[in-house]
Design a protein around this motif. Sequence first.
Motif, PDB file in Angstrom:
ATOM      1  N   ARG A   1     -51.488 102.763 -37.297  1.00 54.01           N
ATOM      2  CA  ARG A   1     -52.332 103.604 -36.239  1.00 54.01           C
ATOM      3  C   ARG A   1     -52.460 102.770 -35.073  1.00 54.01           C
ATOM      4  N   SER A   2     -52.194 101.428 -35.296  1.00 58.11           N
ATOM      5  CA  SER A   2     -52.142 100.501 -34.045  1.00 58.11           C
ATOM      6  C   SER A   2     -50.657 100.385 -33.490  1.00 58.11           C
ATOM      7  N   LEU A   3     -49.809 100.329 -34.501  1.00 57.65           N
ATOM      8  CA  LEU A   3     -48.425  99.820 -33.799  1.00 57.65           C
ATOM      9  C   LEU A   3     -47.761 101.246 -33.081  1.00 57.65           C
ATOM     10  N   LEU A   4     -47.750 102.353 -33.779  1.00 61.68           N
ATOM     11  CA  LEU A   4     -46.986 103.556 -33.563  1.00 61.68           C
ATOM     12  C   LEU A   4     -47.544 104.137 -32.191  1.00 61.68           C
ATOM     13  N   PRO A   5     -48.780 104.109 -31.732  1.00 59.93           N
ATOM     14  CA  PRO A   5     -49.142 104.584 -30.285  1.00 59.93           C
ATOM     15  C   PRO A   5     -48.512 103.276 -29.325  1.00 59.93           C
ATOM     16  N   PHE A   6     -48.495 102.197 -29.835  1.00 57.99           N
ATOM     17  CA  PHE A   6     -48.353 100.862 -28.978  1.00 57.99           C
ATOM     18  C   PHE A   6     -46.874 101.081 -28.474  1.00 57.99           C
ATOM     19  N   ILE A   7     -46.156 101.660 -29.216  1.00 55.07           N
ATOM     20  CA  ILE A   7     -44.655 101.461 -29.091  1.00 55.07           C
ATOM     21  C   ILE A   7     -44.114 102.952 -28.396  1.00 55.07           C
ATOM     22  N   ARG A   8     -45.160 103.788 -28.069  1.00 56.61           N
ATOM     23  CA  ARG A   8     -45.171 104.814 -27.432  1.00 56.61           C
ATOM     24  C   ARG A   8     -44.734 106.187 -28.087  1.00 56.61           C
ATOM     25  N   THR A   9     -45.077 106.425 -29.358  1.00 53.06           N
ATOM     26  CA  THR A   9     -44.894 107.342 -30.247  1.00 53.06           C
ATOM     27  C   THR A   9     -46.094 108.422 -30.131  1.00 53.06           C
ATOM     28  N   ASN A  10     -45.964 109.632 -30.450  1.00 49.56           N
ATOM     29  CA  ASN A  10     -47.044 110.433 -30.500  1.00 49.56           C
ATOM     30  C   ASN A  10     -47.532 110.647 -31.826  1.00 49.56           C
ATOM     31  N   LEU A  11     -48.387 109.869 -32.228  1.00 50.08           N
ATOM     32  CA  LEU A  11     -48.907 109.942 -33.695  1.00 50.08           C
ATOM     33  C   LEU A  11     -49.850 110.984 -33.999  1.00 50.08           C
ATOM     34  N   VAL A  12     -49.248 111.595 -35.171  1.00 58.70           N
ATOM     35  CA  VAL A  12     -50.129 112.545 -35.802  1.00 58.70           C
ATOM     36  C   VAL A  12     -51.038 111.969 -37.011  1.00 58.70           C
ATOM     37  N   ASP A  13     -52.029 111.509 -36.652  1.00 63.38           N
ATOM     38  CA  ASP A  13     -53.013 110.787 -37.463  1.00 63.38           C
ATOM     39  C   ASP A  13     -53.644 111.598 -38.439  1.00 63.38           C
ATOM     40  N   HIS A  14     -52.706 112.275 -39.442  1.00 62.69           N
ATOM     41  CA  HIS A  14     -53.178 113.085 -40.474  1.00 62.69           C
ATOM     42  C   HIS A  14     -52.327 112.616 -41.620  1.00 62.69           C
ATOM     43  N   PHE A  15     -52.663 111.253 -42.202  1.00 63.06           N
ATOM     44  CA  PHE A  15     -51.898 110.706 -42.981  1.00 63.06           C
ATOM     45  C   PHE A  15     -52.504 111.314 -44.464  1.00 63.06           C
ATOM     46  N   THR A  16     -51.435 111.158 -45.354  1.00 64.50           N
ATOM     47  CA  THR A  16     -51.743 111.563 -46.886  1.00 64.50           C
ATOM     48  C   THR A  16     -51.536 110.112 -47.548  1.00 64.50           C
ATOM     49  N   THR A  17     -52.592 110.014 -48.296  1.00 64.02           N
ATOM     50  CA  THR A  17     -52.305 108.596 -49.183  1.00 64.02           C
ATOM     51  C   THR A  17     -52.511 108.959 -50.624  1.00 64.02           C
ATOM     52  N   ALA A  18     -51.773 108.146 -51.440  1.00 67.67           N
ATOM     53  CA  ALA A  18     -51.849 108.445 -52.742  1.00 67.67           C
ATOM     54  C   ALA A  18     -51.662 107.244 -53.662  1.00 67.67           C
ATOM     55  N   THR A  19     -52.498 107.190 -54.651  1.00 71.32           N
ATOM     56  CA  THR A  19     -52.367 106.035 -55.646  1.00 71.32           C
ATOM     57  C   THR A  19     -51.409 106.309 -56.976  1.00 71.32           C
ATOM     58  N   VAL A  20     -50.563 105.314 -57.107  1.00 66.34           N
ATOM     59  CA  VAL A  20     -49.640 105.484 -58.326  1.00 66.34           C
ATOM     60  C   VAL A  20     -50.378 105.606 -59.617  1.00 66.34           C
ATOM     61  N   ASN A  21     -49.701 106.703 -60.287  1.00 64.91           N
ATOM     62  CA  ASN A  21     -50.467 107.027 -61.547  1.00 64.91           C
ATOM     63  C   ASN A  21     -50.003 106.030 -62.548  1.00 64.91           C
ATOM     64  N   ASP A  22     -50.890 105.649 -63.459  1.00 66.42           N
ATOM     65  CA  ASP A  22     -50.453 104.593 -64.348  1.00 66.42           C
ATOM     66  C   ASP A  22     -49.284 104.643 -65.279  1.00 66.42           C
ATOM     67  N   SER A  23     -48.983 105.885 -65.641  1.00 64.77           N
ATOM     68  CA  SER A  23     -47.676 106.318 -66.490  1.00 64.77           C
ATOM     69  C   SER A  23     -46.414 106.009 -65.560  1.00 64.77           C
ATOM     70  N   ALA A  24     -46.392 105.960 -64.293  1.00 63.84           N
ATOM     71  CA  ALA A  24     -45.416 105.725 -63.402  1.00 63.84           C
ATOM     72  C   ALA A  24     -44.780 104.446 -63.495  1.00 63.84           C
ATOM     73  N   TRP A  25     -45.770 103.446 -63.876  1.00 64.44           N
ATOM     74  CA  TRP A  25     -45.182 102.138 -64.056  1.00 64.44           C
ATOM     75  C   TRP A  25     -44.602 101.826 -65.481  1.00 64.44           C
ATOM     76  N   VAL A  26     -44.495 102.735 -66.286  1.00 63.79           N
ATOM     77  CA  VAL A  26     -43.831 102.752 -67.459  1.00 63.79           C
ATOM     78  C   VAL A  26     -42.316 103.817 -67.247  1.00 63.79           C
ATOM     79  N   ASP A  27     -42.446 105.134 -66.817  1.00 58.83           N
ATOM     80  CA  ASP A  27     -41.435 106.046 -66.993  1.00 58.83           C
ATOM     81  C   ASP A  27     -40.829 106.265 -65.603  1.00 58.83           C
ATOM     82  N   GLY A  28     -41.440 105.601 -64.298  1.00 58.29           N
ATOM     83  CA  GLY A  28     -40.995 105.596 -63.072  1.00 58.29           C
ATOM     84  C   GLY A  28     -41.193 106.968 -62.371  1.00 58.29           C
ATOM     85  N   LYS A  29     -41.978 107.780 -62.931  1.00 56.25           N
ATOM     86  CA  LYS A  29     -42.302 109.158 -62.235  1.00 56.25           C
ATOM     87  C   LYS A  29     -43.726 109.299 -61.598  1.00 56.25           C
TER      88      LYS A  29
END
Length: 182
Positions: A130-158
């Motif tokens: 959020r700090s860097l992208l506008p500073f380098i003159r991009t037009n930031l769409v500040d509607h981020f999606t965040t996700a936590t890695v599910n526990d099983s992904a550390w075993v099966d990679g999915k």
Amino acid sequence: MKNILFVVGSLRQGSFNHQMAELAEKALEGKATVTYLNYSDVPVFSQDLEAAVPAAVAKAREAVQDSDAIWFFSPVYNFAMPGTVKNLLDWLSRSLDPANPAAESVLHDKVTTVSLVANGGHEQAGDQYRSLLPFIRTNLVDHFTTATVNDSAWVDGKFLATEEVLAALDKQIEALLAAINS
């Protein structure tokens, strides 16, 4: 149809962020085309290399110029954006006119957005984007999606996206397409 350039912050094959990018690509079917930037051969930024732009940097710049937007899919490394992404942005943010460092870069007014898949540090890394992208003159769409890695992904990679994450991706896509078309 609009072209969205995907930049996956993890260079690991099958990374969780690449899997998130694939979910976004599927959700964009019929709405936009997607290309993935391969930037694994972009050298560490150095002004010594800047005058004779390395071929990998020139290729990355061309991909950015050919896109209508850039969507970053980012892991969080030590509560920060990956160094590979920061390095890429350092190269891309450089002026296209070597005689004028304040001149436009390929990123100037480019629409950007970010999604983060990690097990913590979303807020800190998100704040860096959020700090860097506008500073380098991009037009930031500040509607981020965040996700936590599910526990099983550390075993099966999915990586398994929750319904909440998929709904957030859909809203991010709407916001991104609206920004591209405005």
